[in-house]
Each structure stands twice: as structure tokens, then as C-alpha cells.
Scaffold this active site. Structure first.
Site, mmCIF file in Angstrom:
data_model
loop_
_atom_site.group_PDB
_atom_site.id
_atom_site.type_symbol
_atom_site.label_atom_id
_atom_site.label_comp_id
_atom_site.label_asym_id
_atom_site.label_seq_id
_atom_site.Cartn_x
_atom_site.Cartn_y
_atom_site.Cartn_z
ATOM 1 N N TYR A 1 -11.424 7.722 5.618
ATOM 2 C CA TYR A 1 -10.792 6.474 5.372
ATOM 3 C C TYR A 1 -11.314 5.343 6.149
ATOM 4 C CZ TYR A 1 -7.355 8.670 1.811
ATOM 5 O OH TYR A 1 -6.802 9.490 0.869
ATOM 6 N N GLU B 1 1.687 2.563 3.547
ATOM 7 C CA GLU B 1 1.046 3.842 3.078
ATOM 8 C C GLU B 1 1.913 5.128 3.127
ATOM 9 O OE1 GLU B 1 -2.699 5.380 4.380
ATOM 10 O OE2 GLU B 1 -3.546 5.333 2.493
ATOM 11 N N HIS C 1 -10.786 1.517 -1.230
ATOM 12 C CA HIS C 1 -10.187 2.821 -0.826
ATOM 13 C C HIS C 1 -10.952 4.168 -1.351
ATOM 14 C CE1 HIS C 1 -7.002 5.369 0.184
ATOM 15 N NE2 HIS C 1 -5.858 4.442 0.285
ATOM 16 N N HIS D 1 0.842 -1.329 0.222
ATOM 17 C CA HIS D 1 0.000 -0.058 -0.139
ATOM 18 C C HIS D 1 0.697 1.456 0.019
ATOM 19 C CE1 HIS D 1 -3.756 2.098 2.128
ATOM 20 N NE2 HIS D 1 -3.297 2.891 1.200
ATOM 21 N N ARG E 1 -2.257 8.764 -5.857
ATOM 22 C CA ARG E 1 -2.680 9.427 -4.954
ATOM 23 C C ARG E 1 -4.222 9.290 -4.469
ATOM 24 N NH1 ARG E 1 -1.008 14.201 -1.246
ATOM 25 N NH2 ARG E 1 0.792 14.616 -2.751
ATOM 26 N N ALA E 2 -4.224 8.513 -3.429
ATOM 27 C CA ALA E 2 -5.950 8.254 -3.237
ATOM 28 C C ALA E 2 -6.911 9.366 -3.108
ATOM 29 C CB ALA E 2 -6.238 7.114 -2.130
ATOM 30 N N SER E 3 -6.202 10.187 -2.270
ATOM 31 C CA SER E 3 -7.279 11.527 -1.989
ATOM 32 C C SER E 3 -7.390 12.276 -3.102
ATOM 33 C CB SER E 3 -6.673 12.441 -0.822
ATOM 34 O OG SER E 3 -5.122 12.807 -1.272
ATOM 35 N N HIS F 1 1.335 5.081 -2.130
ATOM 36 C CA HIS F 1 0.679 5.984 -3.334
ATOM 37 C C HIS F 1 1.599 6.982 -3.543
ATOM 38 C CE1 HIS F 1 -3.423 4.690 -2.139
ATOM 39 N NE2 HIS F 1 -3.267 4.971 -0.989
ATOM 40 N N HIS G 1 -5.705 0.429 5.937
ATOM 41 C CA HIS G 1 -5.672 1.142 7.267
ATOM 42 C C HIS G 1 -6.084 0.268 8.401
ATOM 43 C CE1 HIS G 1 -7.140 3.554 3.891
ATOM 44 N NE2 HIS G 1 -5.882 4.165 4.043
#
Ligand code: ZN
Length: 344
Positions: free
Chosen positions: A192, A282, A176, A6, A69-71, A8, A221
Site C-alpha cells: 500500500y 480507513e 489504491h 477513506h 474492501r481494497a485488498s 472500506h 495512507h
């Protein structure tokens, strides 16, 4: 080999971030449509070397399963066309990084999800990423609305066409969410963790894995609130006359180790079988600082596995390496193709 499942791409050059800003602005004013970002290999290296690569080397992890990038996935921003364009650019960037650093990163793709648009819309991009870019997994957002939870649960037949394709391609999904546009939630602190916990509860109440016995999800997470409340979930399942959780979910659902302190990892490893835990950090992501209580980075999660007195050496090997190879069926071949070897 230590596989971090995990990571990003959070060390983007400024031009990449600026492009996204302009792309969003152009959604309401097409005269502002930006040209694709022009970024040199050196600009990528310059940001990545002192970040993810530095920490990989310092901490002695071998390879990171790496996604955009997840966000910033921002599925709730714009429309399906914008989501598709942005997703393609992000996935191509991950592919470029994998080509620049084939020993350090293996790609996982973002999906072009959009609120209200059926998930089969994501299939062409998933296929492209797997077949052309070497992606070994995808990130699946259970809440493309960004904190308002407008989509059917992950167990609804709404999602089935995408799952059918994932099964054929042998691609697991990390559940995610992206950034939240609901001000009640903090993106990494609550949204999250909510997403992780909610997905688990959806799985618990459904027969999804009867329909898809080989479908696999990683809940990141540390599985949100799940390991800490394992008794609650076992009890709810029992009250609902569901099978025991181990039988119901643990052939298909896995948790990562992005829990940023030793007591959290100890709790998790006491209640979740080692067969269902995948090593992850992460980094560089949600928590960037050093824990004053230990003097080490919060996200230096290798320390918590190494330091565990609960896990056996065999358990640790499963968590660091063999579980990832099991959950990501394409991983072993990709490791071989990219010439990745264990450092120690
Ligand atoms: Zn993440």
C-alpha cells in the site's frame, strides 16, 4: 461535519466472502460457478453495526466515504470478465449499504481493472456507479498486476480515456492498490505504502496536470513516504528543473490522514498545507488494535487532528470537512440527497 474520506467494507457477511472464493475456484473449473450470494439486510446490519457504525458513533465522525474492501479487489485474479463480475457485485453491495444507512455512508466505486487491459474498459462501470448508484469517487489501482508493476505509470496516455471520463463526471480517484501476489510485499504494510509513494513520484515527473487541470487524486495512507521525505521530493523536482511541488502538484494531489500516530500526523501537517489534507481513518482495516502507548485505537485518527497543536481551528475544519467538499465535487449534493447532518 466530520467527513471520513477513506473507509472500506471490511465487515462482509461470511456468505459474501465464500462467494468470492467459489467465484475464483470457478475460473479454472466453470462447473463450480456459484450463484450470486444471497444475503439479507439483517446479515449486513449484524456485521456492520459492531464495526464501522460503532466506531463512527464512538469517535463522533459523521459520514464515511465508503468503498469495497481494497485488498479484495484482486484485479490480478482471473481475467477481465471475472474482474467485471466481481466489481459489479462489490459496487452493488456498497449501494445497498448506502441505502440501509444513508446518514452514515456515501459510496465510492471499485473499478474493473485487469492487467494488460486498457483502462477505458472501466468507463461503463464508472458511469453506472456515478449515474445510477450515487458514487462520488473511484478507487484507481496503479498496479493491477498486484505487486509486479507491469502497467504504464499513471501519467502515461494509456490512462487518459479514463481520466477524460472522470473529468466529465467530476469524479476524483483515490490511488489504491489491492492485495499483492508478490511475496516480497506485505499488502498493507509495504505494498500500500509503495503504491502511494510511487504514484506521487509518477505525478512529479510528468505534465499530467497540464493535460488535466481539474483531475484530482487522493493519495491515501498519509501519502505513503511522501510527507516524511518532502525535502527529497522538492530537491528531485528542482534538480529536474521542474516547478516547485506546490505549483506542480498541489492543485490536483491530496493526502489523507491514515497515519496511525500523533508524531506522523504532526510531521505531515508541518510539511503539507492544510488545504491538501483530508480526514480519513480507513477503519476497520489495516490496523485493528489499541496502541499500548496511548490506550486508544491506532486508527482513531480523529484524536490526532483534535490533539494537534500545529493546526489552527480553521485548518482542522478544512481537514475534517471543507477539503473533502472541494475534492469530491459531487459530495455536497449527495450529502443533501441522503439527508446527512453534522452530529455536533
Ligand atoms: Zn484503503
Amino acid at each position: 461535519m466530520i467527513i471520513d474520506c477513506h473507509g472500506h467494507y471490511t465487515s462482509e457477511p461470511p456468505a459474501f466472502i465464500e462467494f468470492r472464493k467459489q467465484q475464483i475456484a470457478a475460473f479454472t473449473d466453470s462447473s463450480k460457478a456459484p450463484a450470486p450470494p444471497q444475503i439479507s439486510d439483517d446479515q449486513i446490519r449484524e456485521k456492520l453495526e459492531p464495526a464501522q457504525l460503532k466506531f463512527q458513533r464512538e469517535r463522533g465522525t459523521d459520514v464515511t466515504i465508503f468503498s469495497p474492501r481494497a485488498s479484495a479487489m484482486g484485479h490480478h485474479v482471473g481475467d477481465a470478465k471475472l474482474s467485471a463480475e466481481w466489481t459489479r457485485i462489490c459496487n452493488d453491495m456498497i449501494h445497498r449499504i448506502v441505502n440501509l444507512y444513508p446518514k452514515n455512508f456515501i459510496g465510492v466505486c471499485q473499478l474493473p481493472q485487469t492487467p494488460g487491459v486498457p483502462p477505458e474498459n472501466c468507463i461503463p462501470e464508472l458511469e453506472r456507479c456515478v449515474k445510477e448508484l450515487g458514487s462520488v469517487g473511484c478507487n484507481l489501482n496503479p498496479d493491477p498486476s498486484g505487486g509486479y508493476w507491469k502497467e504504464p505509470p499513471l501519467t502515461d496516455k494509456w490512462w487518459y480515456p479514463l481520466y477524460e471520463k472522470m473529468v466529465v463526471l467530476e469524479i476524483p480517484a483515490m490511488v489504491h492498490v489491492t492485495g499483492t501476489c508478490n511475496p516480497a510485499f506485505h499488502t498493507t504494510g509495504s505494498h500500500y505504502i509503495n503504491g502511494d509513494t510511487t504514484a506521487f513520484m509518477q505525478f512529479l515527473t510528468s505534465d499530467l496536470f497540464k493535460d488535466f487541470p481539474t483531475l484530482k487524486f487522493v493519495i491515501p495512507h498519509g501519502g505513503g513516504a511522501v510527507p516524511y521525505h518532502w525535502g527529497r521530493y522538492r530537491g528531485i523536482a528542482q534538480d529536474m528543473k521542474r516547478p516547485p511541488l506546490k505549483e506542480l502538484l498541489l492543485h490536483n494531489v491530496y493526502f489523507d490522514t491514515c497515519v496511525y500516530h500523533q508524531p506522523g500526523i504532526d510531521c505531515m501537517t508541518k510539511v503539507i498545507p492544510a488545504d491538501n489534507i483530508l480526514f480519513a481513518s480507513e477503519m476497520v482495516g489495516a490496523v485493528k488494535g489499541i496502541d499500548p502507548e496511548t490506550g486508544h485505537y491506532f486508527d482513531d485518527t480523529r484524536r490526532y487532528i483534535d490533539g494537534s497543536t500545529i493546526l489552527s481551528a480553521e485548518d482542522k475544519k478544512k481537514i475534517f470537512e471543507t477539503n473533502a467538499l472541494k475534492v469530491y465535487p459531487r459530495l455536497a449534493k449527495q450529502i443533501q440527497k441522503q439527508g446527512i447532518a453534522a452530529s455536533a
